[in-house]
Design an enzyme around this catalytic site. Structure first.
Site, short mmCIF file in Angstrom:
data_model
loop_
_atom_site.label_atom_id
_atom_site.label_comp_id
_atom_site.label_asym_id
_atom_site.label_seq_id
_atom_site.Cartn_x
_atom_site.Cartn_y
_atom_site.Cartn_z
N ARG A 86 0.84 -1.19 0.00
CA ARG A 86 0.00 0.00 0.00
C ARG A 86 0.88 1.24 0.00
NH1 ARG A 86 -1.89 0.94 4.30
NH2 ARG A 86 -1.23 -0.85 5.51
N TYR A 216 -1.48 -3.56 -7.08
CA TYR A 216 -1.19 -4.36 -5.90
C TYR A 216 -2.21 -4.23 -4.76
CZ TYR A 216 1.32 -6.87 -2.38
OH TYR A 216 1.65 -7.81 -1.44
N LYS A 225 -9.64 -2.21 1.64
CA LYS A 225 -9.33 -1.04 2.46
C LYS A 225 -10.15 0.17 2.01
CE LYS A 225 -6.81 -3.61 4.67
NZ LYS A 225 -6.18 -3.96 5.80
N HIS A 245 -10.69 -2.16 11.43
CA HIS A 245 -9.60 -3.01 10.94
C HIS A 245 -9.36 -4.11 11.98
CE1 HIS A 245 -5.16 -3.13 9.34
NE2 HIS A 245 -5.89 -4.07 8.80
N SER A 267 -1.41 -3.39 10.32
CA SER A 267 -1.03 -4.28 9.22
C SER A 267 0.22 -5.08 9.57
CB SER A 267 -0.78 -3.45 7.96
OG SER A 267 -1.95 -2.75 7.62
N CYS A 269 0.67 -7.29 11.85
CA CYS A 269 0.93 -7.41 13.29
C CYS A 269 0.17 -8.57 13.92
CB CYS A 269 0.59 -6.11 14.00
SG CYS A 269 1.77 -4.80 13.61
N ASP A 294 -9.46 -9.63 8.97
CA ASP A 294 -8.94 -8.28 8.68
C ASP A 294 -9.92 -7.15 8.95
OD1 ASP A 294 -6.56 -6.88 7.68
OD2 ASP A 294 -7.76 -6.32 5.95
N ARG A 385 1.97 -12.06 -0.54
CA ARG A 385 0.62 -12.34 0.00
C ARG A 385 -0.01 -13.55 -0.65
NH1 ARG A 385 -1.68 -8.69 4.12
NH2 ARG A 385 0.03 -7.24 4.41
P1 GTP Z 1 -2.40 -7.60 7.46
O1 GTP Z 1 -2.90 -8.65 6.52
O2 GTP Z 1 -1.32 -6.75 6.86
O3 GTP Z 1 -3.47 -6.76 8.04
O4 GTP Z 1 -1.58 -8.41 8.63
P2 GTP Z 1 -2.07 -9.23 9.91
O5 GTP Z 1 -2.36 -8.31 11.03
O6 GTP Z 1 -3.12 -10.21 9.53
O7 GTP Z 1 -0.72 -10.03 10.31
P3 GTP Z 1 -0.34 -11.57 10.18
O8 GTP Z 1 -1.16 -12.46 11.05
O9 GTP Z 1 -0.29 -11.92 8.74
O10 GTP Z 1 1.14 -11.57 10.77
C1 GTP Z 1 2.14 -10.73 10.26
C2 GTP Z 1 3.50 -11.17 10.71
O11 GTP Z 1 3.57 -11.21 12.14
C3 GTP Z 1 3.89 -12.55 10.22
O12 GTP Z 1 5.23 -12.55 9.81
C4 GTP Z 1 3.71 -13.43 11.43
O13 GTP Z 1 4.56 -14.53 11.41
C5 GTP Z 1 4.01 -12.47 12.58
N1 GTP Z 1 3.25 -12.84 13.81
C6 GTP Z 1 1.92 -13.09 13.90
N2 GTP Z 1 1.57 -13.44 15.16
C7 GTP Z 1 2.71 -13.40 15.89
C8 GTP Z 1 3.00 -13.68 17.27
O14 GTP Z 1 2.13 -14.02 18.07
N3 GTP Z 1 4.29 -13.52 17.66
C9 GTP Z 1 5.28 -13.14 16.78
N4 GTP Z 1 6.52 -13.01 17.24
N5 GTP Z 1 5.04 -12.90 15.47
C10 GTP Z 1 3.77 -13.03 15.04
C1 SPV Z 2 -3.06 -4.36 5.30
O1 SPV Z 2 -2.06 -3.74 4.89
O2 SPV Z 2 -3.62 -4.08 6.39
C2 SPV Z 2 -3.59 -5.48 4.50
C3 SPV Z 2 -2.99 -5.73 3.18
O3 SPV Z 2 -4.53 -6.14 4.93
S1 SPV Z 2 -3.67 -4.72 1.94
O4 SPV Z 2 -4.86 -5.37 1.41
O5 SPV Z 2 -2.64 -4.57 0.89
O6 SPV Z 2 -4.03 -3.44 2.50
MN MN Z 3 -5.03 -5.53 7.11
#
Ligand code: GTP
Ligand code: SPV
Ligand code: MN
Length: 602
Positions: A86, A216, A225, A245, A267, A269, A294, A385
């Site tokens: 983004r 993208y 979003k 979110h 994002s 996290c 999400d 992704r």
């Molecule tokens: P968006 O799709 O961008 O909104 O991301 P999200 O909030 O869904 O994050 P996601 O669950 O994909 O995790 C993002 C990154 O954080 C990945 O590399 C995970 O491996 C890492 N991660 C997720 N949960 C944990 C956790 O409990 N501990 C640690 N250390 N890393 C984590």
């Molecule tokens: C985020 O960045 O919070 C996502 C990925 O979920 S995107 O759809 O690219 O915004």
């Molecule tokens: Mn997101």
């Protein structure tokens, strides 16, 4: 050499199902006159359409077929290396006044912006096919559900929207024939995929989105979003609901008692991971199910908050996904998945950093270059992704299609913080919880372009996604609290606190169940807590840490410590943030900050 955006010519019966709504037809005609496409393809979401689009995408190298024994019906897409995340600096809220967009958004005047975009879009689809995608956000029978139409010249967008939304006939039916019906207008063109001509513009008053110059994710899947959060939050405020979110998960105890929880993490996290959590062995009989990973749309009914997931698929971060960290995501992405910017192994498998097992001895990296484990570059982009249908998720919640939503017992905020923030604490009440959300911060990630690892304030994880003035957004949260007779309890978690030597103190992933269990116990009124200056902290004996290996009691102590020096700095950070917003912060939240400061004696 094929141009990936060049026109395609479907056989009869594909791409020719025009909807009947005159307002839609008029708008499509207008965009056609402006962009001058070679032809128009009316999407209906059918299997035949999907097969045709995939075969054309393979011919034009928009997609690469993955090993069909290992990953049936799955494909790799490589985006332009200048276009991998983004772009918050090119994202605009175009309201009549700058005040409506507020201090956290880029603002741009609507009529001048329309003119500029028309200039960019003029003739932009010459020699290309213009796709018209009807879709809905939300379960088909939900009062919250919204209709959108996205026009695009990208086949990748069409194929991804089919995974991420409920697309085709269902939307055309829902809108019906009324030319005055409510629907979102989305226009997307790749143009020449040049960052100098990349703009993501939202016109909340017109329920319109125009996105140019990117191919993208969140920049171009306008349902996500752009509609579900930026336009969604704007509509939510005027219509009295919340667009957030947030992931939504169900937790069922061994006795069959079930709670639903919504959690806002910025994002990359941990939302997808938390939403698909598999409890450790020790928690036999506990089950976590996914409603959404999400976005949550929440409305008030009977004094409670009820949430639906408006999406139909997951657009998840690939690196770090493994059978160890997230088995349900791994199982979901074994079929029907579009991978973007991962590496391709010699046997046609997808590979990324953090996948189970040893790295391949040779692969093609996300840019299309040779890669070996000795390479300095990453094989997969850090923001690579997967787009996968939610029905592939083995722990999908049975109530995911319920139009009325699921009742929310707890809301969790959280960020990526190396220090200051304890593993978990609970807000004193809704207003204090709103303050905790409003002041939350996180280290930046690869999900947006720009520096990674810098602490920034990201209120409710909505900084890049709130479609109106953040002060009014805070006020909307406070108002919502007043309307709830049975409000969810509010918590803050931090899976990312580090020790002095820079290692994560908490194992995270499945072990986050231990924290979730405490949260559920608090909702059930089963455990007391220690009142601290920042909120309620768990008593050590109430956190179930049995069979948690590799974590010392000192580490747990450290994870739960509130350090006065760190919090003095934190409170200064809150004050600076509120100040930077230039007077829009509601007085209740200013008061919360003063109270917090006073509790620390400053
Ligand atoms: P968006 O799709 O961008 O909104 O991301 P999200 O909030 O869904 O994050 P996601 O669950 O994909 O995790 C993002 C990154 O954080 C990945 O590399 C995970 O491996 C890492 N991660 C997720 N949960 C944990 C956790 O409990 N501990 C640690 N250390 N890393 C984590
Ligand atoms: C985020 O960045 O919070 C996502 C990925 O979920 S995107 O759809 O690219 O915004
Ligand atoms: Mn997101």
């Amino acid at each position: 050499m094929n141009n990936p955006a060049s026109a395609i010519f479907p056989p009869a019966g594909i791409g020719d199902r025009k909807p009947a709504n005159q307002a839609v037809l008029d708008w499509v005609h207008e965009v056609e006159l402006l962009t001058q496409p070679e032809n128009i393809f009316w999407c209906d979401g059918s299997e035949a359409e999907n097969e045709f689009l995939i075969s054309e995408s393979l011919k034009q190298n928009v997609l690469f077929k993955l090993n069909k024994a290992k990953l049936p019906r799955s494909y790799l897409h490589r985006s332009n290396p200048n276009d991998v995340a983004r772009v918050e600096q090119f994202t605009f809220i175009c309201t009549p006044t700058k005040e409506e967009a507020g201090p956290t958004n880029n603002w741009s005047e609507p009529s001048a912006t329309y003119l500029k975009l028309q200039g960019l879009l003029k003739g932009a689809m010459r020699g290309r096919t213009m796709f018209v995608i009807p879709y809905i956000m939300g379960p088909p029978d939900s009062p919250l559900t919204k209709v959108g139409f996205e026009i695009t010249d990208s086949k990748y967008v069409v194929l991804s929207m089919r995974v991420m939304t409920r697309m085709g006939e269902v939307a055309v039916k829902r809108l019906g024939h009324d030319p005055k019906g409510e629907w979102n207008r989305g226009v997307h063109s790749l143009l020449d995929v040049n960052p100098e001509r990349r703009l993501i513009c939202h016109f909340p008053q017109d329920n319109t989105i125009i996105s140019v110059g990117s191919g993208y994710g969140g920049n171009v899947l306008l349902s996500k979003k752009c509609l579900a959060l930026r336009i969604g939050s704007y509509l939510a405020r005027s219509q009295g609901w919340l667009a957030e979110h947030m992931l939504i998960l169900g937790v069922e105890s061994p006795t069959g008692k079930k709670h639903y929880v919504a959690a806002a993490f910025p994002s990359a996290c941990g939302k997808t991971n938390f939403a698909m959590l598999i409890p450790p062995k020790h928690f036999a009989g506990w089950k976590v199910t996914t409603v959404g990973d999400d976005i949550a749309w929440m409305q008030i009914r009977d004094g409670r908050l009820w949430a639906v997931n408006p999406e139909n698929g997951y657009f998840g971060v690939v690196p770090g996904t493994s059978y160890k960290s997230n088995p349900s995501a791994m199982k979901s992405i074994q079929r029907d998945t579009i991978y973007t910017n991962v590496a391709l192994t010699d046997d046609g498998d997808a590979w990324w950093e953090g996948k189970d097992g040893p790295p391949p001895v040779h692969a093609i990296d996300w840019r299309g270059n040779d890669w070996t484990p000795a390479s300095k570059q990453k094989a997969a982009h850090p923001n690579s992704r997967f787009a996968t249908p939610m029905r592939n998720n083995p722990v999908l919640d049975p109530h995911v299609e319920d139009g009325g939503g699921v009742p929310i017992s707890a809301i969790i905020f959280g960020g990526r913080r190396s220090d200051t923030m304890p593993l978990v604490f609970q807000a004193f009440d809704w207003e204090h919880g709103t303050y905790i959300g409003a002041t939350m911060a996180s280290e930046t990630t690869a999900a947006a372009t720009g520096a990674v690892g810098q602490v920034r304030r990201d209120p409710m994880a909505m900084l890049p996604f709130c479609g109106y003035n953040i002060g009014d957004y805070f006020r909307h949260w406070l108002e919502t609290g007043k309307r709830l007779t049975n409000p969810p309890l509010i918590f803050h978690v931090n899976w990312f606190r580090k020790s002095a030597d820079g290692k994560f103190l908490w194992p995270g992933f499945g072990d986050n169940m231990r924290v979730l269990k405490w949260i559920i116990d608090r909702c059930e009124g089963e455990v007391s807590a220690t009142e601290s200056k920042i909120g309620y902290l768990p008593k050590m004996q109430d956190l179930d840490l049995n069979e948690l290996s590799g974590v010392s009691p000192e580490q747990i102590q450290e994870l739960l410590t509130v350090k006065a020096e760190e919090w003095q700095k934190e409170i200064t950070g809150h004050a600076k943030f509120f100040e930077s917003l230039g007077g829009v912060v509601p007085k209740e939240l200013e008061k919360q900050r003063e109270n917090l400061a006073a509790r620390f004696g400053t």
